[in-house]
Design an enzyme around this catalytic site. Structure first.
Site, mmCIF file in Angstrom:
data_model
loop_
_atom_site.group_PDB
_atom_site.id
_atom_site.type_symbol
_atom_site.label_atom_id
_atom_site.label_comp_id
_atom_site.label_asym_id
_atom_site.label_seq_id
_atom_site.Cartn_x
_atom_site.Cartn_y
_atom_site.Cartn_z
ATOM 1 N N SER A 106 0.753 -1.199 -0.042
ATOM 2 C CA SER A 106 -0.060 -0.137 0.019
ATOM 3 C C SER A 106 0.900 1.195 0.042
ATOM 4 O O SER A 106 1.869 1.444 -0.913
ATOM 5 C CB SER A 106 -0.798 -0.122 1.177
ATOM 6 O OG SER A 106 -1.844 0.972 1.041
ATOM 7 N N HIS A 131 -2.230 -1.232 -4.307
ATOM 8 C CA HIS A 131 -3.896 -1.353 -4.554
ATOM 9 C C HIS A 131 -4.328 0.126 -4.399
ATOM 10 O O HIS A 131 -3.428 1.177 -4.150
ATOM 11 C CB HIS A 131 -4.304 -2.328 -3.516
ATOM 12 C CG HIS A 131 -4.405 -1.663 -2.040
ATOM 13 N ND1 HIS A 131 -4.694 -2.270 -1.098
ATOM 14 C CD2 HIS A 131 -3.623 -0.728 -1.710
ATOM 15 C CE1 HIS A 131 -4.496 -1.690 0.187
ATOM 16 N NE2 HIS A 131 -3.816 -0.652 -0.386
#
Length: 210
Positions: A106, A131
């Site tokens: 992330s 993501h």
């Protein structure tokens, strides 16, 4: 301060150095900071971001030209906290080398790829995950709509940052980040998130002579 944090702090090892004024003890992270090494370890949140930004600014003030090494092992976290670190990395003058050890997921992956071009590395068994941002909201319908618009705008902005640092087309970044996408170190290299996978530290010229 929670018992868990107190326990963690008590386990930080101390190192002792001989100086002209006698012995001096440092906690291990302060000693590594003298070598211009900063750790991003654990979830990215405001308190951690404040400490990382402060260390970056301190090292810039100490020497604005000498490289800073950022070691990353993070599952990601709060986007605004990560962006505070990212913006500081881009703002200061010293080049920043990044290295993933364990994982960079992330926001951790964004900070990994934000290092100076040619100086973004990973250890061979680390994993990298990218993501799109996520969030949960509650309240009036109009407030939820505004939050949704903001997170879509944030998603586009983060995609553009990945485009800038990886060299990938926007459509590829958007499709890759649509769901959790896990990569090995070699896959992250091929994708452009990092520049190289390193297994052993290169010997310095001084060590070679010895």
């Amino acid at each position: 301060m929670s018992d868990l944090v107190k326990t963690a702090l008590s386990l930080v090892p101390m190192v002792v150095e001989q100086t002209n004024r006698g012995e001096r003890a440092y906690d291990i992270f302060s000693r590594l900071l003298k070598e211009r090494i900063i750790f991003i370890n654990g979830p990215v949140e405001d308190s951690m971001a404040m400490l990382v930004c402060a260390q970056l600014l301190f090292l810039e003030a100490e020497n604005p030209k000498k490289e800073i090494s950022l070691y990353i092992n993070s599952p990601g976290g709060v986007v605004t906290s990560g962006m505070a670190i990212y913006d500081t990395m881009q703002f200061i003058r010293p080049p920043i080398s990044t290295l993933c050890m364990g994982q960079a997921a992330s926001m951790g992956s964004l900070l990994l790829t934000a290092g100076a071009k040619g100086h973004r590395f990973s250890l061979p068994n680390a994993r990298i995950m990218v993501h799109q941002p996520s969030g949960g909201f509650q309240g009036q319908a109009s407030d939820i709509e505004r939050h949704a618009q903001d997170i879509i705008r944030m998603k586009r902005h983060l995609n553009e940052i990945y485009v800038q640092h990886t060299g990938q087309d926007y459509e590829i970044i958007e499709n890759t980040l649509d769901r959790d996408h896990f990569m090995t170190a070699e896959e992250a290299k091929m994708f452009g998130l990092i520049d190289d996978v390193i297994q052993y530290r290169a010997e310095t010229k001084k060590e070679e002579k010895d």
